[in-house]
Each structure stands twice: as C-alpha cells, then as structure tokens.
Design an enzyme around this catalytic site. Structure first.
Site, PDB file in Angstrom:
ATOM      1  N   GLY A  16       0.814  -1.221   0.000  1.00 19.56           N
ATOM      2  CA  GLY A  16       0.000   0.000   0.000  1.00 19.56           C
ATOM      3  C   GLY A  16       0.840   1.260   0.000  1.00 19.56           C
ATOM      4  O   GLY A  16       0.536   2.228  -0.713  1.00 19.56           O
ATOM      5  N   CYS A  17       1.906   1.268   0.773  1.00 14.75           N
ATOM      6  CA  CYS A  17       2.766   2.447   0.865  1.00 14.75           C
ATOM      7  C   CYS A  17       3.531   2.679  -0.430  1.00 14.75           C
ATOM      8  O   CYS A  17       3.742   3.822  -0.849  1.00 14.75           O
ATOM      9  CB  CYS A  17       3.721   2.311   2.045  1.00 14.75           C
ATOM     10  SG  CYS A  17       2.844   2.233   3.626  1.00 14.75           S
ATOM     11  N   THR A  18       3.915   1.599  -1.092  1.00 16.61           N
ATOM     12  CA  THR A  18       4.599   1.732  -2.377  1.00 16.61           C
ATOM     13  C   THR A  18       3.635   2.269  -3.430  1.00 16.61           C
ATOM     14  O   THR A  18       3.989   3.169  -4.197  1.00 16.61           O
ATOM     15  CB  THR A  18       5.194   0.382  -2.808  1.00 16.61           C
ATOM     16  OG1 THR A  18       6.153  -0.026  -1.827  1.00 16.61           O
ATOM     17  CG2 THR A  18       5.873   0.488  -4.165  1.00 16.61           C
TER      18      THR A  18
ATOM     19  N   ALA B 170       3.167   6.042  -2.678  1.00 18.63           N
ATOM     20  CA  ALA B 170       4.356   6.828  -3.027  1.00 18.63           C
ATOM     21  C   ALA B 170       4.523   6.924  -4.543  1.00 18.63           C
ATOM     22  O   ALA B 170       4.833   8.001  -5.074  1.00 18.63           O
ATOM     23  CB  ALA B 170       5.603   6.215  -2.390  1.00 18.63           C
TER      24      ALA B 170
END
EC number: 1.11.1.24
Length: 152
Positions: A44-46, A49
């Site tokens: 999710g964070c990738t 970003a």
C-alpha cells in the site's frame, strides 16, 4: 486529531538527502501535501508513493510540495526513494514525535501507524485531512482536488 482550519504544527525532520525540512520555512512559498504512511516498501505504501511520484509534476504545477513521513530510518527512506525514483522528500520520524504532534491515529487495532494526508496551504493552515488505510492512492487524488480548489 487536528481539524481543518487549524494551524499546522511546525516541526523539523531529516530528509532522504540529509537536509532538514522545516515546515515553517515553507510558509508563504508553497502549499504542502504532508502524508503519513506506515512503512517503506510495503504494498500500500509503495502504491501511494508511486502515485504521488507519477503525478508529482502536477503537484508542482499547483504550487505544492509533497512530503512523506514514516518512522522508518533515513537509510530505509534512501533505499525506498532510490528504488522507486521518488522526486519528493521522505522524512524520518523515528520516535513518532511528528506523528503524535499531528495526532495521526494508529490503525488495525492499534498495531500499525495510520495513513493520513494533510493539505496545508501557504499560510500554514490545514485545508484538508484524509484518513484511510485501505484507499492508499485515493490520498493522491483527494489532495490534488483540494489544491485545484485552492488555486481558484
């Protein structure tokens, strides 16, 4: 949690480039999209970003700087930035002081740091807050919509 219309709390943290980012130094110059995320290089964070990365020029054209914050180390941020060619700074909030300052809640029964995005205008006032763990890329679209309204 902080509210829309509140003055964004000032802070300073180290960037992936080794510089110090101070929110107060941005006042009067540009809007800030300050996004808190759980951890570098997780799915999710990738996605979040990389979505900010892919639309970064649009944010710049709207007079905004994107800034990501997590408790990962500067070294982890550097690796994440290089791997995904992120053009914006990531800030290392190792002790979670800025996360606490912004009252970002923990998620999933308090096990993970939350995912919250703040849009802060040029005067330092919070214009928008989006809190969602599962809709990571929606943070990008929502922030852009707010910036478009601010430009009008």
């Amino acid at each position: 949690m902080l509210q829309i219309g509140d003055q964004a709390p000032d802070f300073s943290l180290k960037t992936t480039a080794g510089d110090t980012f101070r929110l107060s130094e941005q006042r009067g110059q540009r809007n800030i999209v300050l996004y808190f995320y759980p951890k570098d290089d997780t799915p999710g964070c990738t996605a979040e970003a990389c979505s900010f990365r892919d639309q970064y020029e649009e944010f710049q054209d709207l007079g905004a700087e994107v800034v990501g914050v997590s408790s990962d180390s500067e070294a982890a941020h550097q690796k994440f930035t290089q791997k995904h060619r992120l053009p914006f700074p990531l800030l290392a909030d190792a002790g979670g002081q800025v996360r606490k300052l912004y009252e970002v809640p923990r998620a999933l029964l308090g096990l993970l740091p939350g995912r919250v995005t703040f849009v802060i205008d040029k005067t330092g006032v919070i214009q928008y807050i989006f809190n969602s763990m599962s809709r990571a890329t929606d943070h990008v679209a929502q922030a852009k919509e707010v910036l478009l309204r601010l430009e009008k």
